[in-house]
Enzyme design. Structure first.
Site, PDB file in Angstrom:
ATOM      1  N   LYS A 160      -2.813  -0.922  -7.380  1.00  0.00           N
ATOM      2  CA  LYS A 160      -2.870  -1.529  -6.386  1.00  0.00           C
ATOM      3  C   LYS A 160      -4.480  -1.496  -6.071  1.00  0.00           C
ATOM      4  CE  LYS A 160       1.063  -3.236  -5.773  1.00  0.00           C
ATOM      5  NZ  LYS A 160       1.300  -4.761  -5.884  1.00  0.00           N
ATOM      6  N   TYR A 166       0.929   3.648  -9.783  1.00  0.00           N
ATOM      7  CA  TYR A 166       1.029   2.431  -8.751  1.00  0.00           C
ATOM      8  C   TYR A 166      -0.168   2.571  -7.814  1.00  0.00           C
ATOM      9  CZ  TYR A 166       2.846  -0.265  -4.875  1.00  0.00           C
ATOM     10  OH  TYR A 166       3.160  -1.297  -4.039  1.00  0.00           O
ATOM     11  N   LEU A 221       9.705  -8.876  -0.168  1.00  0.00           N
ATOM     12  CA  LEU A 221       8.674  -9.179   0.556  1.00  0.00           C
ATOM     13  C   LEU A 221       8.115 -10.652   0.034  1.00  0.00           C
ATOM     14  CD1 LEU A 221       6.215  -6.284   0.687  1.00  0.00           C
ATOM     15  CD2 LEU A 221       8.057  -7.061   2.329  1.00  0.00           C
ATOM     16  N   SER A 279      -1.601  -3.156  -1.747  1.00  0.00           N
ATOM     17  CA  SER A 279      -0.937  -2.080  -1.190  1.00  0.00           C
ATOM     18  C   SER A 279      -1.831  -1.286  -0.356  1.00  0.00           C
ATOM     19  CB  SER A 279      -0.104  -1.323  -1.854  1.00  0.00           C
ATOM     20  OG  SER A 279       0.707  -0.321  -1.194  1.00  0.00           O
TER      21      SER A 279
END
Length: 368
Positions: free
Chosen positions: A276, A272, A122, A257
């Site tokens: 985020k 994670y 990305l 995210s």
């Protein structure tokens, strides 16, 4: 709720009274209606006939109820080592001469953008979007060689698609361990020396891996948070310090995210998700804290994106792809280039009154 019950019962009583003209019946007082009760008799009846919720709790693991909304602790995916990470390619046919008219406020000419994690995935696609929009780009990555290769590729593609262009964007590569504040300071100073200034920041450096929370190796946990959270924090603060010292306006896009707003299934990834969520709230906090200096800070929260690394995971875990896409309203994973317009909008003057926003690019995943 009790009031609506009384009114409903009173209406029934009045109707019954009207229909019995030959035998007048004195209607009962509305206050004489038996209230809802939890008597011993009713309790025993419930015990003999368990309600739906009770029956659901007795289902085995093979039953379907709730199965697609749970994590599977047998799924474990480690983030690959640097040399095992699959390389990415610049998007073809996305640049070229611009024959289609668009708003002038979307341009980023004469701007310098730092993109962390810009050598792959990305980050690489968003670097290319900035180059196409006219910006000079500093690609920051742990793998400087790969960053330099991609910087050369981006400039090559721009020149091929824009023959005779007078202003060719300058793209450079820089090493940095984003989890180390001293390394961040040194890298930003190097970029300022090479480019003369910094106007924008995209924090795309980050990674995820899958372990159930109890079994997550502590050293990998600290590494993930160091890159995803500390790296975002350190870079944002250093670029903000540079902008404030210059008395210059600027904008940043922190890459979060959809995992910062929902819990992914079936793969377990609590650290994670928490990281985020922190990135998303950092964007909001920075937006307020630096608004006085003319610095805008926003967040992009991608959904499942088909990068080179994700594609590798899908090939090795085909059931994951099937379950992921079954939960996305659009029925497909996103392409990295789906982020090009989003990042250019939030960085450029086109979003001049937008700050502290979280733009979700997830195919509708988080609204279902």
């Amino acid at each position: 709720m009790l009031t609506s019950r009384i009114i409903s019962r009173s209406s029934k009583v009045a109707t019954a009274t009207t229909s019995r003209l030959t035998t007048p019946v004195r209607p009962k007082s509305i206050y004489s209606i038996r209230p809802i009760t939890c008597s011993t008799k009713l309790y025993k009846e419930d015990k003999r006939q368990p309600n739906f919720a009770s029956r659901a709790l007795e289902q085995t693991e093979d039953d379907h109820e709730g199965a697609f909304g749970r994590t599977d602790n047998t799924i474990r995916i480690e983030h690959p080592d640097e040399m095992e990470h699959p390389p990415s390619k610049p998007i073809q046919g996305r640049g070229g001469l611009h024959f289609k008219r668009t708003l002038a406020s979307f341009t980023m000419e004469n701007r310098t953008v730092i993109v962390t994690g810009g050598a792959r995935g990305l980050g690489l696609v968003m670097s290319q979007a900035c180059v196409i929009s006219g910006a000079d780009v500093a690609i920051v990555d742990l793998n400087k060689d790969e960053g330099q290769r991609q910087a050369d590729e981006l400039m090559k593609h721009f020149q091929e698609e824009n023959p005779g262009a007078e202003n060719v964007p300058k793209v450079t590569a820089h090493y940095c361990d984003v989890s180390d504040n001293e390394s961040v300071k040194s890298t930003v100073a190097e970029i300022v020396k090479v480019h003369g200034k910094v106007d924008h920041l995209v924090t795309s450096a980050g990674f995820t891996e899958n372990f159930d929370a109890i079994a997550y190796p502590p050293d990998r946990l600290r590494k993930l948070w160091g890159v995803d959270v500390d790296g975002t924090y350190f870079f944002a603060c250093e670029v903000a310090r540079h902008l404030i010292d210059r008395k210059a306006k600027g904008s940043m896009v922190l890459i979060g995210s959809m995992s910062g707003a929902i819990v992914n299934v079936p793969q377990p990834q609590a650290p994670y998700n928490a990281a985020k969520a922190a990135v998303r709230h950092l964007a909001s906090s920075f937006a307020v804290e630096w608004a006085h200096a003319g610095i805008r800070v926003n967040c992009i929260s991608p959904g499942y994106m088909l990068t080179a690394l994700t594609e590798k995971i899908m090939i090795e875990n085909p059931d994951l792809h099937k379950q992921w896409t079954s939960l996305i309203p659009t029925g497909k994973m996103g392409q990295p280039e789906d982020l090009m317009g989003a990042v250019c909008y939030l960085l450029s003057d086109a979003s001049g009154y937008v700050t502290g926003a979280d733009l979700r690019v997830d195919g509708g995943y988080t609204i279902t």
